[in-house]
Motif scaffolding. Structure first.
Motif, short mmCIF file in Angstrom:
data_model
loop_
_atom_site.label_atom_id
_atom_site.label_comp_id
_atom_site.label_asym_id
_atom_site.label_seq_id
_atom_site.Cartn_x
_atom_site.Cartn_y
_atom_site.Cartn_z
N THR A 542 0.80 -1.23 0.00
CA THR A 542 0.00 0.00 0.00
C THR A 542 0.84 1.27 0.00
O THR A 542 0.37 2.32 -0.45
N VAL A 543 2.06 1.21 0.51
CA VAL A 543 2.91 2.41 0.60
C VAL A 543 3.95 2.45 -0.52
O VAL A 543 4.06 3.45 -1.24
N SER A 544 4.71 1.37 -0.68
CA SER A 544 5.83 1.38 -1.63
C SER A 544 5.42 0.98 -3.05
O SER A 544 6.00 1.48 -4.02
N ALA A 545 4.45 0.08 -3.18
CA ALA A 545 4.05 -0.40 -4.51
C ALA A 545 3.58 0.72 -5.44
O ALA A 545 3.94 0.72 -6.62
N PRO A 546 2.78 1.70 -4.97
CA PRO A 546 2.36 2.78 -5.87
C PRO A 546 3.53 3.60 -6.42
O PRO A 546 3.48 4.08 -7.55
N ILE A 547 4.58 3.78 -5.61
CA ILE A 547 5.76 4.50 -6.11
C ILE A 547 6.40 3.71 -7.24
O ILE A 547 6.77 4.26 -8.29
N PHE A 548 6.53 2.39 -7.04
CA PHE A 548 7.07 1.52 -8.08
C PHE A 548 6.28 1.70 -9.37
O PHE A 548 6.86 1.84 -10.46
N SER A 549 4.97 1.70 -9.29
CA SER A 549 4.11 1.80 -10.48
C SER A 549 4.38 3.10 -11.24
O SER A 549 4.54 3.08 -12.47
N GLU A 550 4.43 4.22 -10.52
CA GLU A 550 4.63 5.51 -11.18
C GLU A 550 6.02 5.62 -11.81
O GLU A 550 6.18 6.08 -12.93
N VAL A 551 7.03 5.20 -11.06
CA VAL A 551 8.41 5.28 -11.56
C VAL A 551 8.59 4.37 -12.78
O VAL A 551 9.17 4.77 -13.80
N ALA A 552 8.10 3.13 -12.69
CA ALA A 552 8.23 2.19 -13.80
C ALA A 552 7.51 2.69 -15.03
O ALA A 552 8.03 2.60 -16.15
N ASP A 553 6.32 3.22 -14.85
CA ASP A 553 5.53 3.72 -15.98
C ASP A 553 6.28 4.82 -16.74
O ASP A 553 6.40 4.78 -17.97
N LYS A 554 6.80 5.81 -16.00
CA LYS A 554 7.50 6.92 -16.66
C LYS A 554 8.84 6.46 -17.25
O LYS A 554 9.22 6.89 -18.34
N LEU A 556 9.75 3.43 -18.37
CA LEU A 556 9.56 2.63 -19.59
C LEU A 556 9.19 3.51 -20.76
O LEU A 556 9.61 3.27 -21.91
N ASP A 557 8.40 4.53 -20.50
CA ASP A 557 8.02 5.48 -21.55
C ASP A 557 9.24 6.25 -22.05
O ASP A 557 9.46 6.40 -23.26
N LEU A 558 10.07 6.73 -21.12
CA LEU A 558 11.26 7.49 -21.49
C LEU A 558 12.28 6.63 -22.24
O LEU A 558 13.03 7.13 -23.08
N MET A 559 12.32 5.33 -21.92
CA MET A 559 13.26 4.42 -22.57
C MET A 559 12.69 3.79 -23.84
O MET A 559 13.34 2.96 -24.46
N ASN A 560 11.46 4.20 -24.18
CA ASN A 560 10.81 3.70 -25.40
C ASN A 560 10.71 2.17 -25.43
O ASN A 560 10.95 1.52 -26.45
N VAL A 561 10.37 1.59 -24.27
CA VAL A 561 10.15 0.15 -24.19
C VAL A 561 8.73 -0.15 -24.63
O VAL A 561 7.77 0.40 -24.07
N ALA A 562 8.59 -1.01 -25.62
CA ALA A 562 7.27 -1.33 -26.16
C ALA A 562 6.42 -2.05 -25.13
O ALA A 562 6.92 -2.90 -24.38
N PRO A 563 5.12 -1.77 -25.07
CA PRO A 563 4.22 -2.46 -24.13
C PRO A 563 4.14 -3.95 -24.43
O PRO A 563 4.38 -4.39 -25.57
N ASP A 564 3.81 -4.74 -23.42
CA ASP A 564 3.61 -6.17 -23.60
C ASP A 564 2.35 -6.43 -24.40
O ASP A 564 1.37 -5.69 -24.32
N GLN A 565 2.39 -7.50 -25.17
CA GLN A 565 1.22 -7.90 -25.93
C GLN A 565 0.31 -8.80 -25.12
O GLN A 565 -0.82 -9.07 -25.51
N GLN A 566 0.84 -9.31 -24.00
CA GLN A 566 0.07 -10.24 -23.20
C GLN A 566 -0.41 -9.57 -21.93
O GLN A 566 0.23 -8.65 -21.41
N THR A 567 -1.51 -10.01 -21.42
CA THR A 567 -2.03 -9.46 -20.17
C THR A 567 -1.40 -10.18 -19.00
O THR A 567 -0.82 -11.25 -19.13
N VAL A 568 -1.53 -9.59 -17.81
CA VAL A 568 -0.96 -10.18 -16.61
C VAL A 568 -1.69 -11.47 -16.28
O VAL A 568 -2.90 -11.53 -16.27
N LYS A 569 -0.92 -12.52 -16.02
CA LYS A 569 -1.50 -13.80 -15.65
C LYS A 569 -1.79 -13.83 -14.16
O LYS A 569 -1.18 -13.14 -13.37
N ALA A 570 -2.71 -14.70 -13.77
CA ALA A 570 -3.02 -14.88 -12.35
C ALA A 570 -2.95 -16.35 -12.04
O ALA A 570 -3.77 -17.12 -12.49
N PHE A 571 -1.91 -16.76 -11.31
CA PHE A 571 -1.74 -18.14 -10.91
C PHE A 571 -2.28 -18.34 -9.51
O PHE A 571 -2.61 -17.41 -8.80
#
Length: 579
Positions: A542-554, A556-571
């Motif tokens: 609840t505290v650290s994970a949202p920071i990870f999400s925002e940082v990773a999102d920006k 990946l965008d800045l590094m021009n990494v293409a989005p995944d074609q597959q959706t997240v799996k749930a095992f």
């Protein structure tokens, strides 16, 4: 007529000896002057020239400035700017003591924000000195004003002052220099000899007031410092710093850190700390704010190391990804202490253990392994050793399991208690998993190619564990808030109690999220640590994970990494989870 003839004629006595004497004396003086002149101009000319030069010729330093510190894209993180410093020659100044009561002196004291009488006393106490620093790195406007006052004995010297354009965003990593332009913290100190130039020398002629009136030539050319290009991407750094600061303030936390590592090269793309400081202001450099928490602060990593316990289990050959562990009844007694899960998860496969963050699951795995089998992966990823960044203050962590340790110690070790790591060490461990088991040395210097690295974990096992870590952000996992739209994320939450000063564990927590993105072919390993968040929200999910999400999102965008074609799996099975 007769009388005239009989008068005796008076004659002047002959004084020729006087004339000769006078001529001799004058000639002797003239010859003496010629001999003296010849002696001074020919035989003793060198000594006299040296004596004269010692009074008027000086060797003056030629300033050199430190090299630039740049980010990976060439943006300046630190540069040297010319500035004036003020020094006094009290002996010259006090030749006319009335200057201490003059209007110019009053204006001088006011410009320096000094008491006029105290300043005068300070000068009088040093009356026999020829050089005294009064103020270093003057405000440019004050320097111009003081120069116009033209007070004899008051002098300005050109120097360089370090300026940091990104201010507090990179302060804890880049560090700062002192008034003498020597590195005191961070990169500035670690690479001081590389950044520092060599001052030159030139011969000059000065007048009575030590003003240069003639240049006699350069004795040694000044060598400017080398520029240093870091691996840091200032854009990603800014995002990491902003999100971390916002979270620390919102949760009234003690501090925190964010580390972003390029999995392919081992380059550190961002390293943010909170609290921070403005390196351009010396009055904000308090020890609690200047340290780089990503490399200095140690914490028990909690559940973020559970994937390593899974790695050890798989590498032992005793388990397969589909192997199951019965975690019933959700708790067990070991050495009169209890290991428990929030509820009874029953039978879980290895992926389910990670998804549910089951303490029971990893404890039973650890207890079924020999000490060597269990600890193998922890040593391989670099826990207990410096990452080799070379930055001042980096700690090695603490990884010293006792000989003949008890079952409870081994069990708690498996879910992140009993040893300590830093954020940078945890980021290195996850980068090993993301690089298919290849360990590459971390660096803050920009690299020109792919670092070969060393295969420390079987590539298939590393890939399998990364796949299992995707469960953490799937529905029913502990890290759903770490999701990044369009990308698959593999990670692990961690919430660990902090050791109390009086012994045992207190009510303060360290919340962590460590992950890889995109999970299909990891490019980034990101670790977020928040120290002592206040209130009821103190979990890594609840505290650290949202920071990870925002940082990773920006990032990946800045590094021009293409989005995944597959959706997240749930095992594995659904249900409420914990860290």
């Amino acid at each position: 007529m007769k009388k005239i003839r009989n008068r005796k004629i008076m004659t002047v006595p002959d004084c020729k000896w006087r004339y000769v004497t006078m001529l001799f004396v004058v000639s002797a003086c003239f010859i003496g002057l010629i001999i003296r002149t010849a002696y001074l101009q020919v035989w003793n000319a060198t000594d006299l020239a040296k004596a004269g030069e010692s009074r008027s010729i000086r060797v003056k330093g030629i300033s050199s400035h430190r090299g630039l510190i740049l980010d990976r894209n060439g943006e300046e993180l630190a540069r040297s700017v010319p500035i004036e410093s003020l020094w006094i020659d009290p002996k010259t100044l006090l030749k006319d003591k009335s200057v201490l009561t003059s209007p110019a002196w009053k204006g001088f004291a006011k410009a320096l924000n000094r008491d006029e009488k105290e300043l005068s006393k300070w000068i009088l106490d040093r009356a026999d000195r020829r050089f005294v620093w009064l103020e270093r790195h003057l405000d440019p406007n004050n320097a111009v004003f003081i120069k116009r006052l033209a007070i004899n004995g008051v002098n300005l010297k050109s120097e360089y002052r370090r300026y940091y354009p990104s201010a507090e965003v990179t302060a804890n990593l880049v560090g700062f220099t002192g008034v003498d332009d020597k590195g005191l913290e961070g990169v500035e100190k670690a690479f001081d000899s590389y950044l520092t130039g060599q001052p030159g020398k030139e011969k000059v002629v000065v007048d009575l007031y030590r003003r240069v009136v003639e240049e006699r030539g350069v004795l040694a050319e000044a060598e400017q410092g080398n520029d240093l290009q870091l691996s840091i991407d200032s854009r990603i750094q800014a995002v990491a710093y902003r999100e971390l600061k916002k979270t620390v303030l919102n949760h009234n936390a003690k501090g925190g850190s964010v580390v972003v590592v390029d999995v392919d090269t081992g380059e550190v793309l961002a390293m943010a700390s909170q609290p921070s400081f403005n390196p351009n202001r010396s009055d904000s450099r308090f020890p609690n704010m200047t340290r780089n928490r990503a490399i200095t602060d140690l914490f028990e990593p909690g559940s973020t190391v559970k994937p390593l316990t899974i790695v050890s289990a798989l590498e032992s050959g005793k388990y397969q990804p589909q192997s199951t562990i019965d975690t019933s009844p959700g708790r067990m007694k070991l050495n009169r202490k209890t290991v428990r899960d929030p509820r009874n998860y029953g039978v879980l496969d290895l992926g389910g253990i990670i998804k549910k963050s089951s303490n029971m699951g990893v404890s039973r795995l650890a207890l079924s392994l020999s000490d060597q089998e269990f600890l193998n992966s922890f040593y391989k990823v670099g826990f207990g050793k410096s990452t080799g960044l070379g930055v001042q203050g980096e700690t090695k962590g603490v990884l010293r399991p006792r000989d003949n340790w008890s079952d409870i110690e081994k069990a708690t070790f498996s879910f992140g208690y009993g040893f300590q790591v830093s954020s940078i060490q945890l980021a290195q461990a996850y980068s090993v998993l993301g690089a298919n088991g290849i360990k590459r040395p971390l660096t803050i210097i920009k690299q020109n190619g792919l670092e070969q690295g060393e295969q420390v974990i079987d590539s298939t096992i590393a890939q399998e564990v990364v796949s299992m870590m995707e469960n953490v952000v799937a529905d029913g996992g502990t890290g759903t808030k770490a999701r990044v739209e369009g990308y698959r994320v593999a990670g692990k939450t961690g919430t660990a109690r902090k050791v109390a000063k009086t012994g045992g564990y207190g009510d303060e927590y360290v919340t962590v999220f460590a992950g890889l993105v995109p999970a299909t072919a990891p490019r980034l390993a990101i670790v977020v640590m928040v120290d002592e968040p206040a209130g009821d929200a103190y979990y890594g999910g609840t505290v650290s994970a949202p920071i990870f999400s925002e940082v990773a999102d920006k990032a990946l965008d800045l590094m021009n990494v293409a989005p995944d074609q597959q959706t997240v799996k749930a095992f594995a099975v659904g249900g409420v989870s914990h860290d």
